[in-house]
Design a protein around this motif. Structure first.
Motif, short mmCIF file in Angstrom:
data_model
loop_
_atom_site.label_atom_id
_atom_site.label_comp_id
_atom_site.label_asym_id
_atom_site.label_seq_id
_atom_site.Cartn_x
_atom_site.Cartn_y
_atom_site.Cartn_z
N ILE A 1 -23.09 -53.99 34.67
CA ILE A 1 -21.29 -55.13 34.41
C ILE A 1 -21.83 -56.46 34.78
CG2 ILE A 1 -19.76 -54.32 35.65
CD1 ILE A 1 -19.20 -54.54 31.92
N VAL A 2 -22.22 -56.33 36.17
CA VAL A 2 -22.51 -57.73 36.85
C VAL A 2 -23.08 -58.11 35.95
CG1 VAL A 2 -22.64 -58.60 39.09
CG2 VAL A 2 -21.58 -56.60 38.99
N CYS A 3 -24.20 -57.79 35.58
CA CYS A 3 -25.38 -58.29 34.54
C CYS A 3 -24.86 -58.94 33.53
CB CYS A 3 -26.55 -57.31 34.72
SG CYS A 3 -27.59 -57.25 36.07
N SER A 4 -24.25 -58.54 32.84
CA SER A 4 -23.88 -58.75 31.13
C SER A 4 -22.84 -59.33 31.90
CB SER A 4 -23.50 -57.37 30.94
OG SER A 4 -24.10 -56.47 30.29
N ILE A 5 -21.99 -59.22 32.86
CA ILE A 5 -20.93 -60.58 32.77
C ILE A 5 -21.18 -61.94 34.06
CG2 ILE A 5 -18.31 -60.99 34.07
CD1 ILE A 5 -18.03 -58.51 33.93
N SER A 6 -22.35 -61.58 34.26
CA SER A 6 -23.20 -63.24 34.57
C SER A 6 -23.88 -63.64 33.78
CB SER A 6 -24.00 -62.80 35.98
OG SER A 6 -23.07 -61.84 37.25
N ASP A 7 -24.69 -63.30 32.68
CA ASP A 7 -24.84 -63.45 31.61
C ASP A 7 -23.75 -64.61 30.77
OD1 ASP A 7 -27.54 -63.56 31.90
OD2 ASP A 7 -27.84 -62.20 30.15
N THR B 1 -27.48 -57.36 43.44
CA THR B 1 -27.12 -57.61 41.78
C THR B 1 -27.53 -58.82 41.71
OG1 THR B 1 -26.74 -55.24 41.91
CG2 THR B 1 -26.44 -56.65 39.72
N LEU B 2 -26.31 -59.42 42.69
CA LEU B 2 -26.31 -61.08 42.59
C LEU B 2 -27.19 -61.59 42.89
CD1 LEU B 2 -22.34 -61.27 44.46
CD2 LEU B 2 -22.69 -61.74 42.10
N GLY B 3 -27.53 -61.14 44.19
CA GLY B 3 -28.99 -62.14 44.37
C GLY B 3 -29.75 -61.90 43.59
#
Length: 202
Positions: free
Chosen positions: A40-46, A113-115
């Motif tokens: 979810i972090v990767c997806s929302i970041s994208d 994940t943020l990194g």
């Protein structure tokens, strides 16, 4: 619908390239460690970066120069070196594949994940700059559909590789197999780090 599909397939073609972020998602899936959080972090970041690029590409384009890219690359190299070191240090540590409630905290995974997401300049070149430049002449409704399509591609891709890896983790329960996976990750990340350093020097 045409621009939704265009965004979907354009976004998918960009995200399919194997990179540090994708490898990290796959590893967390194999370990069953906070998979939903990572995906979810990767997806929302994208999604955020895609729409930032689509609507204010011109603003970002004037500030993202070679110096800024160099700073991001240095930060990414430091981050990757630390990740590689931790992988080597914990090489013989047993992995619990039966639960995602391991010794590593959700907050720690969140930061990692943020990194892997925001320290990688290629994330910006793919989402903000490529998609932003590609759609700069679209009207507002077309931009929204294009961005939605690209975002859907990201959500599907990250959740697919994350949970598919979780399913395949049953084949990685053998310590020998997991060691091979670990070595592969270390080698890939090392080559990626060397590639970035070489690119910075040249």
């Amino acid at each position: 619908m045409e621009f939704l599909l265009l965004g979907f397939f354009t976004g998918l073609s960009l995200i399919l390239a194997i990179g540090a972020q994708n490898i990290f998602v796959i590893e967390q899936g194999l370990k069953k460690q906070h998979i939903f959080l990572v995906c979810i972090v990767c997806s929302i970041s994208d999604l955020i970066l895609i729409f930032l690029g689509i609507f204010i590409f011109q603003f970002f384009n004037q500030y993202f120069n070679s110096i800024v890219e160099l700073i991001f690359n240095i930060a990414l190299v430091i981050f990757l070196l630390h990740f590689i070191y931790s992988k080597i240090k914990n090489y013989n540590t047993a992995v619990n594949f039966d639960t995602d409630l391991t010794s590593i905290t959700a907050f720690n995974i969140f930061l990692r994940t943020l990194g892997f997401t925001y320290l990688n300049p290629h994330v910006y070149s793919d989402t903000v700059f490529f998609l932003g430049n590609f759609s700069k002449n679209f009207i507002i409704s077309q931009k929204i559909l294009f961005g939605a399509g690209a975002s859907i591609a990201s959500f599907l891709f990250f959740f697919l590789i994350g949970y598919l890896s979780k399913y395949l983790s049953k084949y990685a329960k053998n310590k020998k197999i997991w060691n091979i996976i670990n070595i592969s990750i270390i080698i890939f990340m090392s080559f990626l780090t060397l590639f970035i350093i070489t690119k910075m020097i040249n």
